[in-house]
Write an enzyme that holds these catalytic residues in place. Structure first.
Site, PDB file in Angstrom:
ATOM      1  N   GLU A 169     -21.946  10.679  27.471  1.00 38.90           N
ATOM      2  CA  GLU A 169     -21.160  11.358  26.425  1.00 38.90           C
ATOM      3  C   GLU A 169     -20.958  12.843  26.708  1.00 38.90           C
ATOM      4  O   GLU A 169     -21.264  13.689  25.864  1.00 38.90           O
ATOM      5  CB  GLU A 169     -21.814  11.123  25.051  1.00 38.90           C
ATOM      6  CG  GLU A 169     -21.949   9.639  24.731  1.00 38.90           C
ATOM      7  CD  GLU A 169     -22.680   9.346  23.428  1.00 38.90           C
ATOM      8  OE1 GLU A 169     -22.990  10.276  22.674  1.00 38.90           O
ATOM      9  OE2 GLU A 169     -22.963   8.146  23.175  1.00 38.90           O
ATOM     10  N   ASN A 210     -20.999   7.577  31.377  1.00 36.66           N
ATOM     11  CA  ASN A 210     -20.933   6.601  30.289  1.00 36.66           C
ATOM     12  C   ASN A 210     -20.470   7.296  29.008  1.00 36.66           C
ATOM     13  O   ASN A 210     -20.938   8.399  28.699  1.00 36.66           O
ATOM     14  CB  ASN A 210     -22.356   6.025  30.089  1.00 36.66           C
ATOM     15  CG  ASN A 210     -22.428   4.849  29.155  1.00 36.66           C
ATOM     16  OD1 ASN A 210     -21.726   3.860  29.335  1.00 36.66           O
ATOM     17  ND2 ASN A 210     -23.293   4.951  28.143  1.00 36.66           N
ATOM     18  N   HIS A 246     -18.127   0.776  21.409  1.00 35.63           N
ATOM     19  CA  HIS A 246     -18.522   0.656  19.998  1.00 35.63           C
ATOM     20  C   HIS A 246     -17.222   0.596  19.194  1.00 35.63           C
ATOM     21  O   HIS A 246     -16.687   1.618  18.781  1.00 35.63           O
ATOM     22  CB  HIS A 246     -19.380   1.851  19.571  1.00 35.63           C
ATOM     23  CG  HIS A 246     -20.710   1.881  20.243  1.00 35.63           C
ATOM     24  ND1 HIS A 246     -21.669   0.918  20.014  1.00 35.63           N
ATOM     25  CD2 HIS A 246     -21.244   2.738  21.147  1.00 35.63           C
ATOM     26  CE1 HIS A 246     -22.744   1.179  20.745  1.00 35.63           C
ATOM     27  NE2 HIS A 246     -22.510   2.277  21.444  1.00 35.63           N
ATOM     28  N   GLU A 275     -22.139  -0.996  25.908  1.00 30.68           N
ATOM     29  CA  GLU A 275     -22.803  -0.964  24.590  1.00 30.68           C
ATOM     30  C   GLU A 275     -21.967  -1.686  23.542  1.00 30.68           C
ATOM     31  O   GLU A 275     -21.837  -1.231  22.400  1.00 30.68           O
ATOM     32  CB  GLU A 275     -23.041   0.495  24.149  1.00 30.68           C
ATOM     33  CG  GLU A 275     -23.836   1.324  25.142  1.00 30.68           C
ATOM     34  CD  GLU A 275     -24.165   2.732  24.663  1.00 30.68           C
ATOM     35  OE1 GLU A 275     -24.012   3.026  23.458  1.00 30.68           O
ATOM     36  OE2 GLU A 275     -24.568   3.549  25.508  1.00 30.68           O
ATOM     37  N   ASP A 277     -20.274  -3.442  20.629  1.00 31.12           N
ATOM     38  CA  ASP A 277     -20.394  -4.043  19.303  1.00 31.12           C
ATOM     39  C   ASP A 277     -19.091  -3.802  18.564  1.00 31.12           C
ATOM     40  O   ASP A 277     -18.328  -2.899  18.913  1.00 31.12           O
ATOM     41  CB  ASP A 277     -21.633  -3.554  18.504  1.00 31.12           C
ATOM     42  CG  ASP A 277     -21.855  -2.068  18.504  1.00 31.12           C
ATOM     43  OD1 ASP A 277     -20.868  -1.310  18.589  1.00 31.12           O
ATOM     44  OD2 ASP A 277     -23.020  -1.638  18.399  1.00 31.12           O
TER      45      ASP A 277
HETATM   46  O1  G2I Z   1     -25.619   5.570  18.613  1.00 39.33           O
HETATM   47  C1  G2I Z   1     -25.380   4.381  19.260  1.00 39.33           C
HETATM   48  C2  G2I Z   1     -25.444   4.555  20.761  1.00 39.33           C
HETATM   49  C3  G2I Z   1     -24.291   5.425  21.247  1.00 39.33           C
HETATM   50  N1  G2I Z   1     -24.305   5.557  22.691  1.00 39.33           N
HETATM   51  C4  G2I Z   1     -25.571   6.037  23.257  1.00 39.33           C
HETATM   52  C5  G2I Z   1     -26.734   5.218  22.770  1.00 39.33           C
HETATM   53  O2  G2I Z   1     -27.954   5.744  23.257  1.00 39.33           O
HETATM   54  C6  G2I Z   1     -26.768   5.159  21.246  1.00 39.33           C
HETATM   55  O3  G2I Z   1     -27.915   4.370  20.895  1.00 39.33           O
HETATM   56  C7  G2I Z   1     -28.528   4.657  19.668  1.00 39.33           C
HETATM   57  C8  G2I Z   1     -29.726   3.758  19.448  1.00 39.33           C
HETATM   58  O4  G2I Z   1     -29.308   2.414  19.448  1.00 39.33           O
HETATM   59  C9  G2I Z   1     -30.370   4.095  18.098  1.00 39.33           C
HETATM   60  O5  G2I Z   1     -31.573   3.363  17.940  1.00 39.33           O
HETATM   61  O6  G2I Z   1     -28.919   5.998  19.638  1.00 39.33           O
HETATM   62  C10 G2I Z   1     -29.377   6.358  18.340  1.00 39.33           C
HETATM   63  C11 G2I Z   1     -29.599   7.863  18.297  1.00 39.33           C
HETATM   64  O7  G2I Z   1     -28.365   8.508  18.412  1.00 39.33           O
HETATM   65  C12 G2I Z   1     -30.642   5.574  18.016  1.00 39.33           C
HETATM   66  O8  G2I Z   1     -31.052   5.839  16.695  1.00 39.33           O
HETATM   67  C13 G2I Z   1     -32.259   6.517  16.529  1.00 39.33           C
HETATM   68  C14 G2I Z   1     -32.427   6.852  15.077  1.00 39.33           C
HETATM   69  O9  G2I Z   1     -31.333   7.660  14.665  1.00 39.33           O
HETATM   70  C15 G2I Z   1     -33.725   7.567  14.863  1.00 39.33           C
HETATM   71  O10 G2I Z   1     -33.915   7.782  13.475  1.00 39.33           O
HETATM   72  C16 G2I Z   1     -34.880   6.769  15.456  1.00 39.33           C
HETATM   73  O11 G2I Z   1     -36.098   7.501  15.369  1.00 39.33           O
HETATM   74  O12 G2I Z   1     -33.362   5.748  17.010  1.00 39.33           O
HETATM   75  C17 G2I Z   1     -34.584   6.442  16.923  1.00 39.33           C
HETATM   76  C18 G2I Z   1     -35.678   5.609  17.591  1.00 39.33           C
HETATM   77  O13 G2I Z   1     -35.843   4.365  16.929  1.00 39.33           O
END
Ligand code: G2I
Length: 363
Positions: A169, A210, A246, A275, A277
């Site tokens: 990003e 990515n 996404h 990724e 969805d």
């Molecule tokens: O945001 C969706 C994805 C967009 N592209 C990059 C990816 O790395 C991103 O993944 C998501 C994760 O799937 C989430 O799980 O990235 C988020 C953060 O931007 C992740 O969320 C975070 C929560 O916001 C936090 O509260 C939590 O502590 O996950 C953390 C770990 O569980």
């Protein structure tokens, strides 16, 4: 290794029969002891394999404790990506102190189930440890911090991770560079350097840029096209472009997705859907669910129409564990399996698209 019981999950039979029919097989290949899911036409990954692709799903560490979820992940898919476990906050929580616990857990799980692993991600503006994001750094200091981070993480996973999202990003919607800490402090040269450091640490891993909102043609994907063209001309090691995908029903299907994938392939890089969805405004109803299925099929077909589109990864495979409801209020139902791990129409649409591509290939 999968048990025979795991291979005969309810519902597999219909997809297998369709696949077998279309492929001119008398029956789906029998479960052979020692065979992995890449040979199994009853799984999405097995069908993808027939076109030389993988079909995967991301997983976050806490989800591995959900046994039903982890088992289905291990039997249906051939590839996984840690949702959070390899991010900077997890891998280098203190400067120079590395913690590979979360990433290793996913790598070990993947190995036990015969899944390959994409590494995600070496640098990103989000989920950085506080010591890094709240520090004040000179360009030289930050360059050396970035080099050390990439070197340590990539070396640790050498031979275990087949592809890295090296930079995640790094562009704005209008195609300008995102003003992340690396850009602000070092300038755009951090991108080429990051790729070179990753290559030095693992010469065999495929190195990706990515991003999201790059699945169709537009200012943002144009910017990546120009960047990858320049990097290639400068001899910088870039091997792939990751389209997160996404998607959201209310925003329309990405414009010219197949052509967009093709133009990146023509630059000489692999493309992966990293990724995937497809969310919707809740409640899910039959119309939205049908449209979603159609889109899942379209994404799959767009990838499989381009030889260098190497595989597709869902960002989690079921609505039971999805980042979407927390991030977009009132939206969700984005994955091909529901909260009870039941297949939705999207599953069949993906299967049909994979099967059609396999038939074209063998026909
Ligand atoms: O945001 C969706 C994805 C967009 N592209 C990059 C990816 O790395 C991103 O993944 C998501 C994760 O799937 C989430 O799980 O990235 C988020 C953060 O931007 C992740 O969320 C975070 C929560 O916001 C936090 O509260 C939590 O502590 O996950 C953390 C770990 O569980």
């Amino acid at each position: 290794m999968r048990t025979p019981a795991a291979r005969t999950r309810a519902g597999s039979a219909a997809l297998a029969a369709t696949a077998a029919l279309l492929l001119g097989l008398a029956a789906a290949p029998a479960a052979v002891a020692g065979a992995d899911h890449r040979q199994d036409a009853t799984t999405l990954d097995g069908l993808a394999h027939r076109s030389g692709r993988y079909f995967g799903s991301a997983v976050d560490n806490p989800e591995l404790a959900d046994t039903d979820y982890a088992n289905l992940l291990g039997s249906e898919f051939g590839q996984t990506t840690p949702g959070n476990g390899m991010k900077w906050y997890a891998t280098e929580p203190r400067r120079g102190v590395f913690d590979f616990t979360a990433g290793d857990e996913i790598v070990n799980y993947a190995r036990s189930k015969g899944l390959t692993v994409r590494g995600h991600t070496l640098l990103w503006h989000s989920q950085l440890p506080d010591w890094l994001s709240s520090g004040t750094w000179s360009a030289d200091e930050l360059r050396s911090i970035l080099k050390n981070h990439i070197t340590q993480v990539v070396k640790h996973y050498r031979g275990k991770v087949f592809a890295w999202d090296v930079a995640n990003e790094i562009m704005n919607e209008d195609g300008t560079y995102r003003d992340n800490i690396f850009y602000k402090t070092i300038g755009p040269s951090y991108i080429a350097d990051a790729l070179r450091w990753a290559r030095a640490a693992d010469p065999k891993a495929k190195l990706y840029l990515n991003d999201y909102n790059v699945e169709g043609t537009g200012a943002k994907s144009d910017a990546y096209y120009a960047l990858i063209q320049r990097l290639k001309a400068d001899g910088v090691p870039v091997d792939g472009f990751g389209m997160q995908a996404h998607l959201a029903l209310q925003y329309g299907f990405p414009y010219q997705m197949r052509q967009n994938i093709q133009r990146f392939a023509d630059l000489g890089v692999d493309v992966a859907v990293t990724e995937l969805d497809i969310r919707m405004i809740l409640p899910a109803d039959a119309t939205r669910t049908a449209q979603q299925a159609d889109w899942y099929g379209q994404v799959t077909s767009a990838c499989l129409a381009v030889r260098r589109c190497v595989g597709i990864t869902l960002w989690g495979y079921s609505d039971r564990h999805s980042w979407i409801p927390a991030a977009f209020e009132g939206q969700g139902a984005a994955l091909p399996w529901d909260e009870e791990l039941r297949r939705k129409p999207a599953y069949d649409a993906i299967g049909a698209a994979l099967t059609a591509a396999a038939v074209r290939r063998t026909g």
